[in-house]
Design an enzyme around this catalytic site. Structure first.
Site, PDB file in Angstrom:
ATOM      1  CB  VAL A  44     -38.842  -6.623  68.003  1.00 54.05           C
ATOM      2  CG1 VAL A  44     -38.649  -5.135  67.950  1.00 54.05           C
ATOM      3  CG2 VAL A  44     -40.246  -7.010  67.587  1.00 54.05           C
ATOM      4  CG  ASP A  45     -35.278  -3.553  62.948  1.00 46.98           C
ATOM      5  OD1 ASP A  45     -36.095  -3.707  62.020  1.00 46.98           O
ATOM      6  OD2 ASP A  45     -34.359  -2.705  62.927  1.00 46.98           O
TER       7      ASP A  45
HETATM    8  N1  AR6 Z   1     -42.037 -10.051  69.452  1.00 49.93           N
HETATM    9  C1  AR6 Z   1     -42.189  -9.184  70.474  1.00 49.93           C
HETATM   10  N2  AR6 Z   1     -41.165  -8.636  71.144  1.00 49.93           N
HETATM   11  C2  AR6 Z   1     -39.908  -9.011  70.758  1.00 49.93           C
HETATM   12  C3  AR6 Z   1     -39.650  -9.890  69.700  1.00 49.93           C
HETATM   13  C4  AR6 Z   1     -40.781 -10.438  69.022  1.00 49.93           C
HETATM   14  N3  AR6 Z   1     -40.665 -11.274  68.006  1.00 49.93           N
HETATM   15  N4  AR6 Z   1     -38.292 -10.032  69.588  1.00 49.93           N
HETATM   16  C5  AR6 Z   1     -37.731  -9.279  70.553  1.00 49.93           C
HETATM   17  N5  AR6 Z   1     -38.694  -8.651  71.260  1.00 49.93           N
HETATM   18  P1  AR6 Z   1     -35.102  -4.669  70.835  1.00 49.93           P
HETATM   19  P2  AR6 Z   1     -34.761  -1.759  71.187  1.00 49.93           P
HETATM   20  C6  AR6 Z   1     -38.596  -7.730  72.407  1.00 49.93           C
HETATM   21  O1  AR6 Z   1     -33.679  -4.915  71.177  1.00 49.93           O
HETATM   22  O2  AR6 Z   1     -34.347  -1.920  72.597  1.00 49.93           O
HETATM   23  C7  AR6 Z   1     -32.465  -3.561  66.924  1.00 49.93           C
HETATM   24  O3  AR6 Z   1     -31.255  -4.111  66.503  1.00 49.93           O
HETATM   25  C8  AR6 Z   1     -37.333  -7.759  73.239  1.00 49.93           C
HETATM   26  O4  AR6 Z   1     -37.350  -8.861  74.126  1.00 49.93           O
HETATM   27  O5  AR6 Z   1     -35.695  -5.419  69.698  1.00 49.93           O
HETATM   28  O6  AR6 Z   1     -35.748  -0.678  70.835  1.00 49.93           O
HETATM   29  C9  AR6 Z   1     -32.859  -2.330  66.110  1.00 49.93           C
HETATM   30  O7  AR6 Z   1     -32.399  -2.400  64.779  1.00 49.93           O
HETATM   31  C10 AR6 Z   1     -37.470  -6.426  73.980  1.00 49.93           C
HETATM   32  O8  AR6 Z   1     -38.369  -6.579  75.086  1.00 49.93           O
HETATM   33  O9  AR6 Z   1     -35.381  -3.097  70.508  1.00 49.93           O
HETATM   34  C11 AR6 Z   1     -32.186  -1.219  66.869  1.00 49.93           C
HETATM   35  O10 AR6 Z   1     -30.827  -1.063  66.472  1.00 49.93           O
HETATM   36  C12 AR6 Z   1     -38.155  -5.511  72.954  1.00 49.93           C
HETATM   37  O11 AR6 Z   1     -38.634  -6.399  71.924  1.00 49.93           O
HETATM   38  C13 AR6 Z   1     -32.243  -1.663  68.307  1.00 49.93           C
HETATM   39  O12 AR6 Z   1     -32.311  -3.089  68.263  1.00 49.93           O
HETATM   40  C14 AR6 Z   1     -37.261  -4.458  72.329  1.00 49.93           C
HETATM   41  O13 AR6 Z   1     -35.965  -4.971  72.141  1.00 49.93           O
HETATM   42  C15 AR6 Z   1     -33.486  -1.156  68.999  1.00 49.93           C
HETATM   43  O14 AR6 Z   1     -33.438  -1.527  70.354  1.00 49.93           O
END
Ligand code: AR6
Length: 189
Positions: A44-45
């Site tokens: 999501v980042d």
């Molecule tokens: N909208 C909503 N949710 C989303 C989207 C979107 N566009 N894209 C992904 N998700 P993650 P974390 C969901 O990995 O576990 C990054 O590299 C995804 O399916 O984004 O907190 C950061 O820089 C999942 O359910 O975040 C950190 O290094 C949720 O967002 C690390 O990942 C969180 O997945 C953080 O890891």
């Protein structure tokens, strides 16, 4: 308090869960599941920085220059750049290590600190993703329970400008977990 499938109202704030892409939300703020560097990443980042453009990263750089890396469980706020949302709240959830390294409290803190910042800015609405349950490996069911508990107890115990808190979940499995957790938390309230 009222409760229907996928939504609930606590005091004057509506809490809802929906499936979708958080970068498309038109809430006043969206929350980014960032890492401590605040320099972007995957998941999501990556999606938020791609959609919001370079102004977000520039403000993140200034924040890190001023206060250093963002500790797990804390939050900061920047412009939303090109997003519909005016602001992005960047928070850092915990990496899952099995549950004995204070993960639940750190995850609750990430939600609480984000809500606190939005309230200090006087915002009316905010959207959260499922913090920590992607790359950081936090199992979805317990993460959803921690998230909803944290939001409901913040709204119950604090004064807030927020009238709407939305969870925007990327896939059906995650959506189901948050919908169940909302029902569970509201039935205990
Ligand atoms: N909208 C909503 N949710 C989303 C989207 C979107 N566009 N894209 C992904 N998700 P993650 P974390 C969901 O990995 O576990 C990054 O590299 C995804 O399916 O984004 O907190 C950061 O820089 C999942 O359910 O975040 C950190 O290094 C949720 O967002 C690390 O990942 C969180 O997945 C953080 O890891």
């Amino acid at each position: 308090m009222e409760n229907a499938l996928g939504e609930a109202t606590v005091k004057h704030t509506r809490i809802s869960v929906t499936q979708g892409d958080i970068t498309l939300q038109s809430t006043d703020a969206i929350v980014n599941a960032a890492n401590s560097s605040l320099m972007g990443g995957g998941g999501v980042d990556g999606a938020i920085h791609r959609a919001g453009g370079p102004a977000i990263l520039e403000e993140c750089r200034q924040i890190v220059a001023r206060q250093g890396r963002l500790p797990t469980g804390q939050a900061v706020i920047t412009t939303g750049g090109n997003l519909k949302a005016k602001y992005v709240v960047h928070t850092v959830g915990p990496v899952w290590h099995g549950g004995s390294r204070n993960e639940a409290e750190l995850l609750a803190s990430a939600y609480r600190e984000s809500l606190k910042l939005a309230s200090e800015k006087g915002l009316g609405s905010i959207a959260f993703p499922s913090i920590s349950t992607g790359a950081y490996g936090y199992p979805v069911a317990p993460a959803a329970k921690v998230a909803l508990d944290a939001v409901v107890s913040f709204i119950t115990n604090e004064t807030t400008s927020l009238e709407e808190v939305v969870f925007v979940l990327f896939n059906a499995t995650t959506y189901q977990a948050y919908e169940s957790a909302l029902g569970e938390v509201m039935s205990q309230a």
